[in-house]
Scaffold this active site. Structure first.
Site, short mmCIF file in Angstrom:
data_model
loop_
_atom_site.label_atom_id
_atom_site.label_comp_id
_atom_site.label_asym_id
_atom_site.label_seq_id
_atom_site.Cartn_x
_atom_site.Cartn_y
_atom_site.Cartn_z
N ARG A 53 0.85 -1.19 0.00
CA ARG A 53 0.00 0.00 0.00
C ARG A 53 0.89 1.24 0.00
NH1 ARG A 53 2.06 1.67 4.08
NH2 ARG A 53 0.90 3.63 3.79
N ALA A 55 0.70 5.31 -1.92
CA ALA A 55 0.53 5.75 -3.30
C ALA A 55 1.73 5.41 -4.21
CB ALA A 55 0.24 7.25 -3.31
N GLN A 202 -2.53 2.33 9.95
CA GLN A 202 -1.22 2.50 9.32
C GLN A 202 -0.22 3.19 10.25
OE1 GLN A 202 -4.12 3.03 7.74
NE2 GLN A 202 -4.00 2.68 5.53
N ASP A 242 -2.04 11.07 -1.61
CA ASP A 242 -2.36 10.14 -2.70
C ASP A 242 -2.69 10.87 -3.99
OD1 ASP A 242 -3.14 8.89 0.04
OD2 ASP A 242 -2.79 7.21 -1.31
C1 LIG Z 1 3.46 8.29 0.44
S1 LIG Z 1 1.79 8.22 0.10
C2 LIG Z 1 1.17 7.26 1.42
C3 LIG Z 1 -0.32 7.41 1.50
O1 LIG Z 1 -0.96 6.19 1.14
C4 LIG Z 1 -1.78 5.80 2.22
O2 LIG Z 1 -2.95 5.20 1.82
P1 LIG Z 1 -3.08 3.58 1.92
O3 LIG Z 1 -2.38 3.14 3.17
O4 LIG Z 1 -4.57 3.38 1.95
O5 LIG Z 1 -2.45 3.06 0.66
C5 LIG Z 1 -2.08 7.08 2.94
O6 LIG Z 1 -3.07 7.83 2.31
C6 LIG Z 1 -0.73 7.73 2.89
O7 LIG Z 1 -0.72 9.05 3.18
#
Ligand SMILES: CSC[C@H]1O[C@H](OP(=O)(O)O)[C@H](O)[C@@H]1O
Length: 347
Positions: A53, A55, A202, A242
């Site tokens: 996960r 972005a 996270q 993102d």
């Molecule tokens: C460096 S961008 C990380 C960004 O992605 C995360 O989303 P997810 O864990 O759902 O993929 C989150 O929005 C972070 O800020």
């Protein structure tokens, strides 16, 4: 970054070069489990189910998934089918579309039988670029941290971050966490308030990263940040993103908007760290960004080890739940954008 003293990227080609090796982030921080993905379908599953996960990291996983599809069948139809399947996995992070389009434009002029190898080479190059971009973001963010710390040199710089925008969300170094690592490494004292970031938690990934690197930090409930800002215990907020739209609106993990509001209300600088691959100039403002709706179970169930260390899933309520995964912090709430080109008022 290092795991048990051994340097790793969060994604790398398998020994035979035909697949990629990723960390299964559903099992972190309790278990460090590397898994191999060897098909576009496996990459699509890993992205949609959040084995991997973040972005930028989604983007690289998708790029390699496209390469795996083309290694099997380089025809235009196979290319378009794999591009569509991978693009459909998660709608919000623009990086995924960006990377898939970079690989597609690279291979389209080539004979089908050469497209697989060319796509893998392009994905490799995109990964190397991501690392370089993040190092540059780190350097520019570090200069900002030095200036902010000079205002209160007698104590650590107190930083609040939301979600995980560290090396686990990118190929390496991270975006929001990159300047934190560099500050710590040069001896600039920092302390990080780590939002737990419900419902996927996270924040536990960020805490895992910071603990592994020896950076002082404390995990806090998502709702605690406002009080800390009111008490003057937060010198700045820094997050990843993102997607940033043409007007500077910031799409990020659910809860980011509320942190930006609290920061604005308390005069706390709110920074967004991002590479150019996260900017979407095709849409003007954040209200046009597709917000991913994820399964209600992510809200109503929790996962973690019991006292014996066995991973358990426990239900916190029998009620129905609603689970939007992202929100929009309007540009008016953003102090600056920390990019590979410097700290900008507008991206
Ligand atoms: C460096 S961008 C990380 C960004 O992605 C995360 O989303 P997810 O864990 O759902 O993929 C989150 O929005 C972070 O800020």
């Amino acid at each position: 970054m290092k795991l048990d003293g051994v340097p790793h990227r969060s994604i790398a080609r398998t020994a035979d070069g035909a697949g990629v090796r990723i960390l299964d982030q559903r099992r972190l921080p309790w278990e460090v489990v590397w898994v191999e993905l060897r098909s576009a379908e496996a990459c699509a599953t890993a992205i949609s189910e959040m084995w991997t996960r973040g972005a930028p990291l989604l983007a690289m996983t998708g790029a390699y998934g496209l390469a795996m599809a083309l290694a099997e069948d380089g025809a235009d139809a196979a290319l378009e089918r794999a591009h569509a399947v991978l693009l459909a996995t998660r709608p919000t992070a623009i990086n995924l579309r960006w990377a898939l389009d970079r690989v597609r434009e690279h291979v389209l002029p080539l004979p089908p039988e050469t497209r697989g190898a060319a796509a893998f080479a392009r994905a490799d190059a995109l990964c190397d670029e991501d690392v370089a971009l993040n190092r540059a973001i780190g350097a520019h963010g570090l200069a900002l941290f030095r200036d902010l710390h000079a205002k209160n040199p007698g104590r650590p710089l107190n930083i609040l971050t939301h979600c995980n925008a560290g090396w686990l969300a990118t190929v390496d170094y991270g975006t929001a966490l990159a300047p934190i690592y560099l500050a710590h490494d040069e001896g600039l004292p920092v302390h990080v308030w780590v939002d737990e970031t419900r419902p996927r938690n996270q924040g536990a990934l960020t805490a895992f990263e910071l603990a592994s690197h020896g950076v002082p930090h404390q995990l806090i409930a998502d709702n605690a940040g406002g009080l800390l800002m009111q008490r003057g215990e937060v010198d700045l907020v820094i997050v990843g993103t993102d997607r940033v739209t043409a007007n500077g609106d910031v799409c990020n993990k659910i809860g980011t908007y509320l942190k930006a509001l609290a920061a604005h209300d308390n005069g706390v600088p709110f920074y967004v760290a991002l590479p150019y691959t996260t900017i979407d100039r095709t849409i003007e403002s954040g209200d046009q960004v597709p917000i991913e709706e994820r399964a209600a179970d992510e809200v109503t169930w929790l996962t973690g080890p019991d006292a014996a260390g066995t991973l358990r899933h426990v239900r916190v309520t029998a009620s129905p739940a609603h689970n939007p995964a992202f929100d929009i912090a309007p540009a008016r709430l953003v102090t600056g954008y920390i990019t590979e080109r410097g700290v900008l008022e507008r991206p």
